[in-house]
Structure formats: C-alpha cells, structure tokens
Design a protein around this motif. Structure first.
Motif, PDB file in Angstrom:
ATOM      1  N   ASP A  17       7.629   2.881  -6.322  1.00 31.30           N
ATOM      2  CA  ASP A  17       7.505   3.019  -4.708  1.00 31.30           C
ATOM      3  C   ASP A  17       7.559   4.491  -4.853  1.00 31.30           C
ATOM      4  O   ASP A  17       7.410   5.649  -4.856  1.00 31.30           O
ATOM      5  CB  ASP A  17       7.075   2.408  -4.094  1.00 31.30           C
ATOM      6  CG  ASP A  17       5.520   2.414  -3.216  1.00 31.30           C
ATOM      7  OD1 ASP A  17       4.771   4.372  -3.824  1.00 31.30           O
ATOM      8  OD2 ASP A  17       5.344   1.821  -2.433  1.00 31.30           O
ATOM      9  N   HIS A 208       4.537  -4.508   2.665  1.00 31.38           N
ATOM     10  CA  HIS A 208       5.155  -3.443   2.650  1.00 31.38           C
ATOM     11  C   HIS A 208       4.928  -2.489   3.425  1.00 31.38           C
ATOM     12  O   HIS A 208       3.527  -2.147   4.068  1.00 31.38           O
ATOM     13  CB  HIS A 208       4.280  -3.370   0.567  1.00 31.38           C
ATOM     14  CG  HIS A 208       4.882  -1.920   0.345  1.00 31.38           C
ATOM     15  ND1 HIS A 208       5.190  -1.821  -0.960  1.00 31.38           N
ATOM     16  CD2 HIS A 208       3.593  -0.639   0.434  1.00 31.38           C
ATOM     17  CE1 HIS A 208       5.533  -0.456  -1.026  1.00 31.38           C
ATOM     18  NE2 HIS A 208       4.773   0.482  -0.284  1.00 31.38           N
ATOM     19  N   HIS A 210       5.307   2.076   5.338  1.00 31.67           N
ATOM     20  CA  HIS A 210       5.103   3.217   4.821  1.00 31.67           C
ATOM     21  C   HIS A 210       5.457   3.290   5.685  1.00 31.67           C
ATOM     22  O   HIS A 210       5.107   2.864   7.084  1.00 31.67           O
ATOM     23  CB  HIS A 210       4.546   3.605   3.987  1.00 31.67           C
ATOM     24  CG  HIS A 210       4.407   3.592   2.742  1.00 31.67           C
ATOM     25  ND1 HIS A 210       4.898   4.812   1.721  1.00 31.67           N
ATOM     26  CD2 HIS A 210       3.719   2.356   1.898  1.00 31.67           C
ATOM     27  CE1 HIS A 210       4.603   4.206   0.226  1.00 31.67           C
ATOM     28  NE2 HIS A 210       4.145   2.817   0.089  1.00 31.67           N
ATOM     29  N   ASN A 250       8.673   4.767   1.889  1.00 32.16           N
ATOM     30  CA  ASN A 250       8.606   3.044   2.137  1.00 32.16           C
ATOM     31  C   ASN A 250       9.752   3.132   3.312  1.00 32.16           C
ATOM     32  O   ASN A 250      10.292   4.247   3.644  1.00 32.16           O
ATOM     33  CB  ASN A 250       9.615   2.624   0.955  1.00 32.16           C
ATOM     34  CG  ASN A 250       7.867   2.538  -0.113  1.00 32.16           C
ATOM     35  OD1 ASN A 250       8.379   3.552  -0.688  1.00 32.16           O
ATOM     36  ND2 ASN A 250       7.745   1.756  -0.126  1.00 32.16           N
TER      37      ASN A 250
HETATM   38 MG    MG Z   1       3.262   1.601  -0.999  1.00 32.82          MG
END
Ligand code: MG
Length: 306
Positions: A17, A208, A210, A250
């Motif tokens: 990512d 998850h 960001h 992230n």
């Molecule tokens: Mg992502």
C-alpha cells in the motif's frame, strides 16, 4: 469499559500500500531489502505485493519477482493483495501464504478501482475464498471505503454492515475495515466496529487507516479501545497519491508501535529497527517520509523491543 488488549498484531503494508502510491517505482532488490528489514524488526505479517494489472499499477509489476526472492519462513505470512480470480491464481503460484481481497462499499469506487461492481467483487471474493480453502491458503477480505468515499461521500454504517455480512459468508479468518482515503474519525471507528461486531459476533476484525487528515493514530487508538487487536501500518507512513500533494500514506508503523508500547501494549516489534528502516526508506525514495518518529526518535532512548 473493557480493558485494553495486552498485545496488538501489526500487519506491515508498506511494501504494497505504501509503495504502490509512490510516484517512483522501487527496484525489486530494494523491495526485497525493505521486506527483509521489516522481518528483522519482528513483523510477521507483511503485505508484500498486489497482483493487479501492471499497466494500471506499474509499481507492483514485479510482484512475482519479489516473491521469488523472499526466504520461505514458517513464522512469516507473505500477504498478496488480489482484486479478482486471476490475481488470486497469480498470488498462489507466486508463493504467497495469505491473500487479501478488497471489496468496496461504494459501487462507484469499486468500479473505478477494480473495473466491476461491488456485487461482482463480492461474487469474485466468494469464489476466491473457496479456491483458497482448497489450496490451504489463508484468505481475508477488506471492506474498503468503510469510513467515506471520494465519489459517493458518506457511507451509511448499514451499508458497511451489509457488505461485511455478505463477505463473511465465505468464512474469512479475518475481515478488515478500511478507511481507504483517510477521512475517518475515532467516533466512527467505535460505532462501525460495534455495529459490525453485533452483526458478526466472533468474526476477527482488523482495521486499516490512512493518515491523510491526521486522524490515523487517533483512529488506531479507538480501534484498540474497541478491542480490535490487528492493525495495518506502513513503515515511515509512506504512500499517498502522487496527484494529491496533501495526501499521506498509512499510519506509520513506528509511530503506532511507540504509542502502543508506551501504553503497555506489546507488538513484538523492535522500535529502533523500524526507525532505522524509515530512515533507510528516505534514502531509497529520495525524500522525507511522513512518520514522526523518523524525525523525532524514540523516548526513552533504551526502549528497543516493544
Ligand atoms: Mg490503503
């Protein structure tokens, strides 16, 4: 309030990512070194590549070559991101030990990201989960844009729950709730985790986040407080969209480990090794990374193993 968990597992997503959103393509040898450094720091689940169309994501065109150069270790899961059956077949052949599939709550985003409707992606996931089980491979699924969509705006929690219910029919070992674009806030995390857990009791959840709007670490805290014990993070906090200068990646792994360690939550990861890797990444990418500990260092100095 339930007590905080004693341990949190971190899934390192920087090599996928993080790097897939970098404007430059990192050479295969450097990716292999990156993953090796993550393992040496103690990370045991690492998203190493995505198996998607190399024309659309040139940063991941060498997915098979990266996997071919990684040591086979029984204690490390190499996670491959896939978006369809073709990607799954590639990930399996390349030697991934875990696959992650993404299904987007927003139909518009799903079509833009993976070229099909959300319903079609759910059908593909159900097929992939069956194939993974037959092959003896761990399979998990991410519910993307769970906290908001750049095209459709706010996503109703009921929609997140509906998509989670449908992907859960394949009995994944874990479902991730993803703030794909970094718009979420802690109260949303608390609500969404509670509503999904209520609908799917006993299903393991991962989150998850960001850090696009600087709420990433606060969201991670809210997730841990809600009892989520698996979080995605990327060393240095790399990533972000090259076409949106303000975007960041992230949540930085080392910043997360620092916060958890100081709260008495174990991750099994060597913080100093993460910081050193963040600084190494700056050299490889030719720019500063967003992570705070890469600049500020740890405290107190002797805290090496979290
Ligand atoms: Mg992502």
């Amino acid at each position: 309030m339930t007590p905080l968990p004693a341990t949190v597992e971190i899934v390192e997503v920087g090599p996928r990512d993080g790097l897939q959103n970098e404007p430059t393509v990192m050479p295969t040898a450097a990716k292999v070194e990156f993953i090796g450094r993550a393992m040496a720091a103690g990370l045991r689940r690492i998203e190493v590549a995505s198996f998607v169309n190399p024309k659309r994501v040139p940063q991941m065109a060498d997915a098979e070559a990266v996997l071919a150069q990684l040591p086979r270790r029984a204690d490390v899961q190499y996670v491959g991101l896939v978006l369809n059956r073709k990607g799954f077949d590639r990930a399996l052949a390349a030697g991934c030990t875990e696959v992650g599939m993404a299904v987007v709550t927003s139909d518009t985003f799903n079509r833009r990201n993976q070229g099909v409707s959300t319903d079609e992606s759910i059908a593909a996931w159900l097929d992939i989960a069956r194939a993974a089980r037959a092959a003896g491979l761990r399979a998990q699924v991410t519910v993307s844009t769970a906290f908001g969509c750049p095209f459709e705006g706010e996503i109703p929690v009921a929609r997140v729950v509906e998509v989670a219910r449908r992907v859960a029919e394949a009995e994944p070992f874990e479902i991730a709730l993803a703030d794909t674009i970094g718009v979420g806030v802690p109260s949303q995390v608390t609500e969404i985790v509670a509503r999904v857990r209520e609908a799917l009791p006993g299903v393991a959840l991962r989150c998850h986040f960001h850090n696009t709007r600087n709420t990433g670490l606060a969201n991670a805290y809210a997730a841990v407080e809600a009892g989520v014990t698996v979080l995605d993070a990327s060393i240095g906090g790399i990533g972000g969209c090259p076409f949106a200068p303000a975007a960041t990646g992230n949540i930085p792994t080392e910043d997360l480990v620092y916060m958890l360690a100081r709260m008495g939550i174990r991750t099994g990861v060597d913080l100093e090794a993460l910081i050193a890797t963040g600084r190494w990444l700056e050299g490889e990418l030719g720019r500063a990374v967003p992570g705070a500990l890469v600049k500020a260092g740890s405290f107190p100095k002797a805290r090496a193993i979290a």
